[in-house]
Design a protein around this motif. Structure first.
Motif, mmCIF file in Angstrom:
data_model
loop_
_atom_site.group_PDB
_atom_site.id
_atom_site.type_symbol
_atom_site.label_atom_id
_atom_site.label_comp_id
_atom_site.label_asym_id
_atom_site.label_seq_id
_atom_site.Cartn_x
_atom_site.Cartn_y
_atom_site.Cartn_z
ATOM 1 N N ARG A 160 10.385 -9.653 -2.921
ATOM 2 C CA ARG A 160 9.485 -8.489 -2.753
ATOM 3 C C ARG A 160 8.209 -8.674 -3.554
ATOM 4 O O ARG A 160 7.112 -8.372 -3.074
ATOM 5 N N LEU A 161 8.345 -9.141 -4.800
ATOM 6 C CA LEU A 161 7.161 -9.343 -5.634
ATOM 7 C C LEU A 161 6.202 -10.342 -4.990
ATOM 8 O O LEU A 161 4.988 -10.134 -4.965
ATOM 9 N N GLU A 162 6.750 -11.430 -4.469
ATOM 10 C CA GLU A 162 5.923 -12.457 -3.843
ATOM 11 C C GLU A 162 5.279 -11.951 -2.556
ATOM 12 O O GLU A 162 4.086 -12.180 -2.301
ATOM 13 N N VAL A 163 6.076 -11.241 -1.730
ATOM 14 C CA VAL A 163 5.564 -10.769 -0.449
ATOM 15 C C VAL A 163 4.528 -9.665 -0.640
ATOM 16 O O VAL A 163 3.573 -9.571 0.129
ATOM 17 N N CYS A 164 4.706 -8.825 -1.666
ATOM 18 C CA CYS A 164 3.692 -7.801 -1.968
ATOM 19 C C CYS A 164 2.334 -8.445 -2.197
ATOM 20 O O CYS A 164 1.309 -7.969 -1.686
ATOM 21 N N ASP A 165 2.312 -9.544 -2.967
ATOM 22 C CA ASP A 165 1.060 -10.264 -3.198
ATOM 23 C C ASP A 165 0.501 -10.807 -1.892
ATOM 24 O O ASP A 165 -0.703 -10.706 -1.612
ATOM 25 N N ASP A 166 1.385 -11.384 -1.078
ATOM 26 C CA ASP A 166 0.975 -11.944 0.223
ATOM 27 C C ASP A 166 0.337 -10.874 1.103
ATOM 28 O O ASP A 166 -0.770 -11.043 1.627
ATOM 29 N N VAL A 167 1.080 -9.777 1.278
ATOM 30 C CA VAL A 167 0.651 -8.733 2.214
ATOM 31 C C VAL A 167 -0.656 -8.092 1.766
ATOM 32 O O VAL A 167 -1.584 -7.921 2.557
ATOM 33 N N GLN A 168 -0.739 -7.744 0.468
ATOM 34 C CA GLN A 168 -1.973 -7.134 0.001
ATOM 35 C C GLN A 168 -3.152 -8.090 0.110
ATOM 36 O O GLN A 168 -4.254 -7.704 0.509
ATOM 37 N N GLY A 169 -2.906 -9.363 -0.219
ATOM 38 C CA GLY A 169 -3.972 -10.345 -0.135
ATOM 39 C C GLY A 169 -4.488 -10.520 1.284
ATOM 40 O O GLY A 169 -5.695 -10.623 1.522
ATOM 41 N N ILE A 170 -3.566 -10.540 2.259
ATOM 42 C CA ILE A 170 -3.964 -10.702 3.662
ATOM 43 C C ILE A 170 -4.721 -9.468 4.148
ATOM 44 O O ILE A 170 -5.769 -9.575 4.792
ATOM 45 N N ILE A 181 4.118 3.694 3.508
ATOM 46 C CA ILE A 181 5.157 4.635 3.109
ATOM 47 C C ILE A 181 6.167 3.865 2.272
ATOM 48 O O ILE A 181 6.679 2.824 2.700
ATOM 49 N N THR A 182 6.463 4.352 1.066
ATOM 50 C CA THR A 182 7.412 3.662 0.202
ATOM 51 C C THR A 182 8.111 4.656 -0.718
ATOM 52 O O THR A 182 7.558 5.714 -1.042
ATOM 53 N N HIS A 183 9.329 4.303 -1.125
ATOM 54 C CA HIS A 183 10.043 5.101 -2.130
ATOM 55 C C HIS A 183 9.900 4.468 -3.508
ATOM 56 O O HIS A 183 10.363 5.035 -4.499
ATOM 57 N N ASP A 184 9.249 3.310 -3.576
ATOM 58 C CA ASP A 184 9.172 2.511 -4.796
ATOM 59 C C ASP A 184 7.870 2.803 -5.543
ATOM 60 O O ASP A 184 6.790 2.414 -5.093
ATOM 61 N N ILE A 185 7.973 3.460 -6.681
ATOM 62 C CA ILE A 185 6.789 3.844 -7.463
ATOM 63 C C ILE A 185 6.011 2.606 -7.903
ATOM 64 O O ILE A 185 4.777 2.559 -7.801
ATOM 65 N N SER A 186 6.716 1.603 -8.418
ATOM 66 C CA SER A 186 6.057 0.385 -8.887
ATOM 67 C C SER A 186 5.270 -0.289 -7.772
ATOM 68 O O SER A 186 4.139 -0.746 -7.970
ATOM 69 N N GLU A 187 5.875 -0.349 -6.593
ATOM 70 C CA GLU A 187 5.233 -0.959 -5.446
ATOM 71 C C GLU A 187 3.950 -0.223 -5.077
ATOM 72 O O GLU A 187 2.914 -0.831 -4.802
ATOM 73 N N ALA A 188 4.029 1.101 -5.074
ATOM 74 C CA ALA A 188 2.858 1.916 -4.730
ATOM 75 C C ALA A 188 1.707 1.666 -5.699
ATOM 76 O O ALA A 188 0.555 1.489 -5.284
ATOM 77 N N ILE A 189 2.001 1.627 -7.000
ATOM 78 C CA ILE A 189 0.955 1.412 -8.005
ATOM 79 C C ILE A 189 0.356 0.011 -7.865
ATOM 80 O O ILE A 189 -0.860 -0.181 -7.908
ATOM 81 N N ALA A 190 1.239 -0.988 -7.691
ATOM 82 C CA ALA A 190 0.797 -2.385 -7.665
ATOM 83 C C ALA A 190 -0.101 -2.689 -6.469
ATOM 84 O O ALA A 190 -1.035 -3.484 -6.571
ATOM 85 N N LEU A 191 0.169 -2.049 -5.330
ATOM 86 C CA LEU A 191 -0.521 -2.402 -4.092
ATOM 87 C C LEU A 191 -1.768 -1.580 -3.801
ATOM 88 O O LEU A 191 -2.661 -2.042 -3.092
ATOM 89 N N SER A 192 -1.854 -0.378 -4.334
ATOM 90 C CA SER A 192 -2.728 0.628 -3.730
ATOM 91 C C SER A 192 -4.061 0.842 -4.433
ATOM 92 O O SER A 192 -4.198 0.644 -5.636
ATOM 93 N N ASP A 193 -5.015 1.312 -3.643
ATOM 94 C CA ASP A 193 -6.252 1.885 -4.185
ATOM 95 C C ASP A 193 -6.030 3.359 -4.525
ATOM 96 O O ASP A 193 -6.697 3.905 -5.405
ATOM 97 N N LYS A 194 -5.091 3.985 -3.807
ATOM 98 C CA LYS A 194 -4.794 5.402 -4.034
ATOM 99 C C LYS A 194 -3.322 5.662 -3.725
ATOM 100 O O LYS A 194 -2.780 5.104 -2.769
ATOM 101 N N VAL A 195 -2.689 6.511 -4.552
ATOM 102 C CA VAL A 195 -1.304 6.915 -4.322
ATOM 103 C C VAL A 195 -1.277 8.422 -4.077
ATOM 104 O O VAL A 195 -1.815 9.200 -4.873
ATOM 105 N N VAL A 196 -0.655 8.816 -2.967
ATOM 106 C CA VAL A 196 -0.470 10.232 -2.627
ATOM 107 C C VAL A 196 0.977 10.594 -2.936
ATOM 108 O O VAL A 196 1.906 9.961 -2.424
ATOM 109 N N VAL A 197 1.162 11.615 -3.784
ATOM 110 C CA VAL A 197 2.502 12.046 -4.199
ATOM 111 C C VAL A 197 2.884 13.300 -3.419
ATOM 112 O O VAL A 197 2.129 14.279 -3.399
ATOM 113 N N LEU A 198 4.053 13.266 -2.793
ATOM 114 C CA LEU A 198 4.525 14.391 -1.998
ATOM 115 C C LEU A 198 5.600 15.175 -2.729
ATOM 116 O O LEU A 198 6.323 14.644 -3.571
#
Length: 240
Positions: A160-170, A181-198
């Motif tokens: 997941r860590l490796e693919v997150c880098d791949d996907v965001q980079g692409i 859409i994700t349930h993973d807080i760390s993933e949301a912070i690492a990937l995003s320009d903005k996080v929307v909390v519901l």
């Protein structure tokens, strides 16, 4: 590129009516990578379906500016087709299967490390490479907006860590707009320009956070001091 204006959605079952989303508003700007997080069962996938037009809101309006493509939780590569043939699939579906579009799709695959895998079957690829192939397939028809439904959930933690880098980079490299859409807080912070909390169901926006610290790589961002404090803030907003 994508705007939710006071969206509510109620679905009907034999047991009665259930409001999944209520008075929800947020937007995704051009070139922005936005993640939506929320408690389990709060309606995150419903929001993605509303964004994609698969569901019509009970009230309010969803505005889209541009074509979109959907990337699912699992790669959904057809095992009887080669990687190259899988990548061409959106072109066939959209009746854009021209030599020029196929050439562009192959060039994209080569650019992002799939050159030696194009004639292989999906079963010959690792989990991370399969997700990369799935993303290239999603991009093949040149959508402006990508809608990602927990695309890393089936992968082990290291992958997941490796693919997150791949996907965001692409996505950033191709200057695309993305809603994750994700349930993973760390993933949301690492990937995003903005996080929307519901909130819990019926979902509405509790908070929005611009993520401006760290370098562009998700791995590098996880190493920043602000990462832990942002994680704690989002955890508290989610009530966990």
């Amino acid at each position: 590129m994508l705007t939710f204006e006071n969206i509510s959605y109620t679905y009907h079952t034999k047991e009665g009516e259930t409001t999944a989303v209520k008075d929800l508003s947020f937007n995704v700007a051009k070139g922005e990578f936005v993640s939506v997080i929320g408690p389990s069962g709060c309606g995150k996938t419903t929001i993605l379906s509303l964004a994609a037009g698969l569901l019509a809101p009970s009230s309010g309006e969803v505005k889209r500016n541009g074509e979109f493509a959907y990337m699912l939780q699992r790669d959904a590569l057809f095992p009887w087709r080669t990687v190259e043939q899988n990548i061409f699939l959106p072109l066939e579906v959209k009746k854009r299967n021209t030599p020029e579009m196929r050439e562009k799709a192959v060039a994209l695959a080569v650019k992002y490390g799939l050159k030696d895998f194009l004639k292989k079957s999906p079963s010959q690829l690792s989990g991370g490479m399969r997700q990369r192939a799935a993303l290239i397939r999603t991009l093949a028809a040149e959508p402006e907006i990508l809608m990602l439904d927990e695309p890393f959930s089936a992968l082990d933690y290291q992958t997941r860590l490796e693919v997150c880098d791949d996907v965001q980079g692409i996505i950033k490299g191709e200057k695309k707009t993305a809603l994750l859409i994700t349930h993973d807080i760390s993933e949301a912070i690492a990937l995003s320009d903005k996080v929307v909390v519901l909130s819990a169901r019926p979902a509405h926006v509790v908070a929005e956070h611009a993520i401006t610290f760290g370098e562009s790589s998700p791995k590098k961002r996880r190493e920043c001091g602000e990462f832990a404090s942002t994680f704690e803030l989002l955890r508290k907003e989610l009530g966990i």
